[in-house]
Each structure stands twice: as structure tokens, then as C-alpha cells.
Design an enzyme around this catalytic site. Structure first.
Site, PDB file in Angstrom:
ATOM      1  N   THR A  16       0.823  -1.212   0.000  1.00  0.00           N
ATOM      2  CA  THR A  16       0.000   0.000   0.000  1.00  0.00           C
ATOM      3  C   THR A  16       0.862   1.269   0.000  1.00  0.00           C
ATOM      4  OG1 THR A  16      -0.231  -0.406   2.362  1.00  0.00           O
ATOM      5  CG2 THR A  16      -2.154  -0.856   1.013  1.00  0.00           C
ATOM      6  N   LYS A  44       8.376   4.894   5.122  1.00  0.00           N
ATOM      7  CA  LYS A  44       7.974   3.486   5.282  1.00  0.00           C
ATOM      8  C   LYS A  44       7.998   3.048   6.738  1.00  0.00           C
ATOM      9  CE  LYS A  44       8.858   0.175   1.765  1.00  0.00           C
ATOM     10  NZ  LYS A  44       9.876  -0.750   1.274  1.00  0.00           N
ATOM     11  N   SER A 115       1.445  -3.557  12.804  1.00  0.00           N
ATOM     12  CA  SER A 115       1.599  -2.527  11.771  1.00  0.00           C
ATOM     13  C   SER A 115       1.419  -1.149  12.382  1.00  0.00           C
ATOM     14  CB  SER A 115       0.534  -2.744  10.690  1.00  0.00           C
ATOM     15  OG  SER A 115       0.398  -1.596   9.882  1.00  0.00           O
ATOM     16  N   GLU A 170       9.092  -8.268   8.339  1.00  0.00           N
ATOM     17  CA  GLU A 170       9.150  -6.803   8.246  1.00  0.00           C
ATOM     18  C   GLU A 170       9.838  -6.364   6.957  1.00  0.00           C
ATOM     19  OE1 GLU A 170       7.773  -3.707  10.610  1.00  0.00           O
ATOM     20  OE2 GLU A 170       9.009  -3.535   8.805  1.00  0.00           O
ATOM     21  N   ASP A 171       9.387  -5.237   6.408  1.00  0.00           N
ATOM     22  CA  ASP A 171      10.069  -4.718   5.211  1.00  0.00           C
ATOM     23  C   ASP A 171      10.830  -3.422   5.488  1.00  0.00           C
ATOM     24  OD1 ASP A 171       7.630  -3.198   5.501  1.00  0.00           O
ATOM     25  OD2 ASP A 171       8.032  -2.395   3.511  1.00  0.00           O
TER      26      ASP A 171
END
Ligand code: B16
Ligand code: MG
Length: 215
Positions: A16, A44, A115, A170-171
Site C-alpha cells: 500500500t 515506510k 503494523s 518486516e520490510d
């Protein structure tokens, strides 16, 4: 042995970030600030209010708005974002996610969402996967967001699993740092930049060997 899985949302389950970017770009444009995709990378994994602060500083407007005015701006950005989220459907679930959460549910391994997004429940409903998750941490209940470990510790607590028996996906670099501080094994999902602090990295969750993970 793994007893619980904790997932970040944006960048791990669904992408997203593009919608966050478009919504912030519109809002920033309205107050005379220009942002590009490269700048968007720095937003982010961080909260809505922190993102707004960064944008204002980036546009040399860090001291112009009162806290009430900032709230209004953040709410307006969220309206733009929610409009864009109307397009999200189960087709947007990232590769490997459904297989992983399905197998976890089969093995009675609880899954949680950690999140920064206050829209997480809404997004999971749109993706039609909310029932796979035993817990969704409400980020507004936490004193500090990522890179502090609180969100992951809370997720582990909600699924009743000690952190050392959990795996976190996790990114964002801030999220990997949070996992490390929480003593949770981290799997970094790499989209753009590297995640050198992660215990393991993948390019998508489809690279995860499910038999090995749940053995
Ligand atoms: P909202 P994640 C984060 O999601 C996004 O990466 C970040 O860009 C956004 O500002 C944050 O959610 C808050 O989102 O405005 O929906 O509350 O990566 O932590 O799942
Ligand atoms: Mg993320």
C-alpha cells in the site's frame, strides 16, 4: 521451534506504499511542498503523524502549523488514502502470504499483525484475510512506534507466545530494529534497499520453506 508469527502489513502482506505516497503527495502539494518517490521511502513503517512531521520539515514548514492544524492535515491525508484503498482487493495479497498464514492456521500457530497503520483492520477485511489473525495491535495504544520494540512485544503478548518463540516479518529497517530489541527472530522482506540487520532476508514470502518453518 516457532510458536507464533507476527507480520508487518504494508510491504509484507500488501503493497500500500504507493497509495500512501499518492495521498501524501496530494496533501503536500496543497500546502506547497513537493515530495518524490525517493523521499517517500523514508516514510515506510513510520506513523502518520511522524510522516507528516517529516514532510513539513522537508518543505521547510516544520514550525508553521499548530498541533490542531497538523491533526487536520493528517486526517485529510487519511481521507485521500482511504479513497485509494477502495481499489484494494484479495488480488493484491503479496505472493506467499496466503500459503504461509493458511499453513500456520492448520498447525495452530497464532498469527498477529504489528503494523503502524491505524487502517490495518480495514485493509485486512478488504483482502479477506482478517480471520487468519488472532490479534491486531492497535498502534494508537503504544507510547512509541518502531524502532522501539513495543508493538512486537504487544503482538507476542496478545497471542500468548514468548517473543523468543516468535518470528517477525518486516520490510522496513525501523521494524527490523524493533524486532531485534524485542528478541524476536526477524525475516526481512526486501523490496528496494537491503536490510542488513535482519536475521534472514527474502524477496517475497513465497521463498519461505514452510516444511522447514513448521517442522
Ligand atoms: P496509517 P506498516 C505503515 O504500515 C506504512 O508503511 C507507513 O508508510 C504509514 O505511515 C503507517 O503505516 C501508518 O499508516 O496512516 O494507515 O495509520 O508498514 O507499519 O504496516
Ligand atoms: Mg511495512
Amino acid at each position: 521451534m516457532v510458536k507464533g508469527l507476527i507480520f508487518d502489513l504494508d510491504g509484507v502482506i500488501v503493497d500500500t506504499a504507493r497509495y500512501h505516497y499518492l495521498a501524501w503527495k496530494k496533501l503536500a502539494g496543497e500546502i506547497g511542498i513537493s515530495i518524490d518517490e525517493k523521499f517517500n521511502q523514508s516514510l515506510k513503517g513510520i506513523s502518520r503523524t511522524e510522516s507528516l512531521d517529516k514532510i513539513l520539515i522537508h518543505g521547510d514548514k516544520g514550525n508553521i502549523y499548530s498541533s490542531d492544524e497538523r491533526n487536520v492535515l493528517a486526517m485529510r491525508k487519511n481521507e485521500y488514502y482511504l479513497e485509494l484503498l477502495g481499489r484494494v482487493s484479495p488480488n493484491d495479497i503479496l505472493p506467499g502470504v496466503l500459503e504461509l498464514i493458511t499453513k500456520a492456521n492448520e498447525y495452530n500457530i497464532p498469527c498477529a499483525i504489528a503494523s503502524a497503520s491505524q487502517n490495518a483492520p480495514e485493509i485486512l477485511k478488504k483482502l479477506d484475510i482478517i480471520n487468519y489473525f488472532k490479534a491486531i495491535v492497535d498502534p494508537t495504544t503504544l507510547k512509541k512506534g518502531k524502532p522501539d520494540p513495543d508493538i512486537f512485544l504487544k503482538a507476542a503478548e496478545l497471542i500468548h507466545v514468548y517473543p523468543q518463540y516468535c518470528i517477525g516479518f518486516e520490510d522496513a529497517a525501523a521494524g527490523i530494529q524493533a524486532l531485534k530489541k524485542a528478541n524476536i527472530y526477524s525475516i526481512g522482506v526486501i523490496a528496494e534497499g537491503p536490510l542488513p540487520e535482519a536475521d534472514q532476508v527474502v524477496h517475497s514470502l513465497s521463498e519461505i520453506d514452510l516444511d522447514l518453518l513448521f517442522k
